[in-house]
Write an enzyme that holds these catalytic residues in place. Sequence first.
Site, PDB file in Angstrom:
ATOM      1  N   HIS A 143      84.091  52.267  14.615  1.00 36.58           N
ATOM      2  CA  HIS A 143      84.198  53.372  15.567  1.00 36.58           C
ATOM      3  C   HIS A 143      83.220  53.229  16.727  1.00 36.58           C
ATOM      4  O   HIS A 143      82.258  52.449  16.694  1.00 36.58           O
ATOM      5  CB  HIS A 143      83.989  54.718  14.856  1.00 36.58           C
ATOM      6  CG  HIS A 143      82.611  54.914  14.292  1.00 36.58           C
ATOM      7  ND1 HIS A 143      81.578  55.479  15.015  1.00 36.58           N
ATOM      8  CD2 HIS A 143      82.092  54.640  13.064  1.00 36.58           C
ATOM      9  CE1 HIS A 143      80.491  55.546  14.257  1.00 36.58           C
ATOM     10  NE2 HIS A 143      80.768  55.042  13.073  1.00 36.58           N
ATOM     11  N   CYS A 156      79.458  53.068   7.977  1.00 34.56           N
ATOM     12  CA  CYS A 156      80.541  52.621   8.848  1.00 34.56           C
ATOM     13  C   CYS A 156      80.000  51.672   9.916  1.00 34.56           C
ATOM     14  O   CYS A 156      78.801  51.553  10.119  1.00 34.56           O
ATOM     15  CB  CYS A 156      81.221  53.821   9.492  1.00 34.56           C
ATOM     16  SG  CYS A 156      82.253  54.768   8.349  1.00 34.56           S
TER      17      CYS A 156
END
Length: 532
Positions: A424, A443
């Site tokens: 992301h 992440c």
Amino acid sequence: MPAAPGFRPKMSPLLALVLASFLVAPPVEAQISPFTQSIAAAAAPDSAIAAYYAQNGYAPLWTAPDQAERRNLLLTALSHAADHGLPVQRYDAVALADAFRAARTEGDRGRLDVRMTRAFLDYAQDLHSGVLTPSKVDPTIVRELPRLPVEQMFAVLENGDLGAFLAGLAPKAPAYAQLMKARIGLERQIAQGGWGPVLTAKLKPGASGAEVVALRDRLVAMGYLRRSATRDYDGEVQKAVQQFQLAHGLEADGVLDESTLAELNVAPQDRLKSILVAMERERWINIDRGHRHIWVNLTDFSARIIDDGKETFTTRSVVGKNAPETRSPEFSDEMEYIVVNPSWSVPRSITTKEYLPLLKKNPNAAGHLKIVDSKGRVIDRGKINFGKYTAANFPFSMRQPPSDGNALGLVKFMFPNKWNIYLHDTPSKSLFAREVRAFSHGCIRLGDPFDFAHALLEVQSDDPRGQFQKALDSGQEQAIKLDVHVPVHIVYFTAFPGAKGQMNYRRDVYGRDALIYDALMEAGVVPGGQQG
């Protein structure tokens, strides 16, 4: 010494079954051969091997006179096990060859046949898919191994091409052969005394003297500089230092600073450890990685798109912090879609461990986040008594609507998995300038997420930038499906070849390589350069 009256030796169920079958046979065939007895007894501890021999009437696989070519193929392959950094003693070719020469009886021959079969199965599995089970070494390595079905391996012995099978076991990725070559070079360097004395001085271009000579000689030994008699930190030395820095993930300014000095002083024995671990990791992902795939190397803090073996896009990344609950896991999956203007559903662990304590002190804390009930409804936080809840019974979740300040930035890339890991954007751009970029909750944050999206969409859109921008300009959360799912491989290589074959090394940021190396040594792997 005669046995006591009534004494009966214990017998395995399998051997008992074999004996029973002969007891009901006609008198002429009632006696079991020593060969059959020895095979049944030797195979009994391994149910798969025992079942195979039983189903095939205990026929030999390796020891019959007409099986010389087969056993020679296997013994030759086993003799090269050390080249792959495998535990040689597990399927010792020399010991097996000696056993063939020493075999005198049918019992010897039967036991040896089973030893050969076990060596074949172990070697094939180890070379194809790895010596270790990674999750047993480190639970954050959640990769599924490409284990070979036992039936497939036995089928090769029945009607397959054993030579072709053995030749095709090792990983086909070019990196594996390059790692093998690097291993040989390091072992040779170690045998010759290493790279020379440890360096002690930080230096800058323009310096001169004995300390520069020591740097020069080490760079020559490492292959970054041609032999010369210079005593000056000149342009050639500076260029060699820059090449070294690039190959070790350092800022390539050509200055011998503290971090460059530390990497230069890593001994070849330690680099060999990284190579052996990297070869094992290559075996763990001995799969079809996809003609187009995404390669996220956690130690390199990078994400790349690979098309038909060539890197077509790369960007810096930020990975999970080096803490038990935030280290990014290793696994492979398939990217299915892109989410533009994403909302952020705060993970439960962050909600209860980080935000709930703040909300207890101040209900208006973290005002950028919405409090959501189990039905997805936004709840007025003024009506919630946060003080009565604990991490175990807090009934709400938290969500951040799409915005420039959203924790996920303006785009995320989804390959749904049970660890809730994805790639992301991020509003925290300054972290990408750091040399070591381990700051996330697990992440993978991307330094150039928009360009990454364009690169993914260009194979399915005539106007990838326009398609992405239109979704972005809407301000609404939108998903763009990928027409063809793209494999994603989240890996952890501290040693890997560069585009020109030069080995690259990175730091063991999570300490995983150290654990894997110790496990390989416990399994019986012996680094060739350190023997004797």
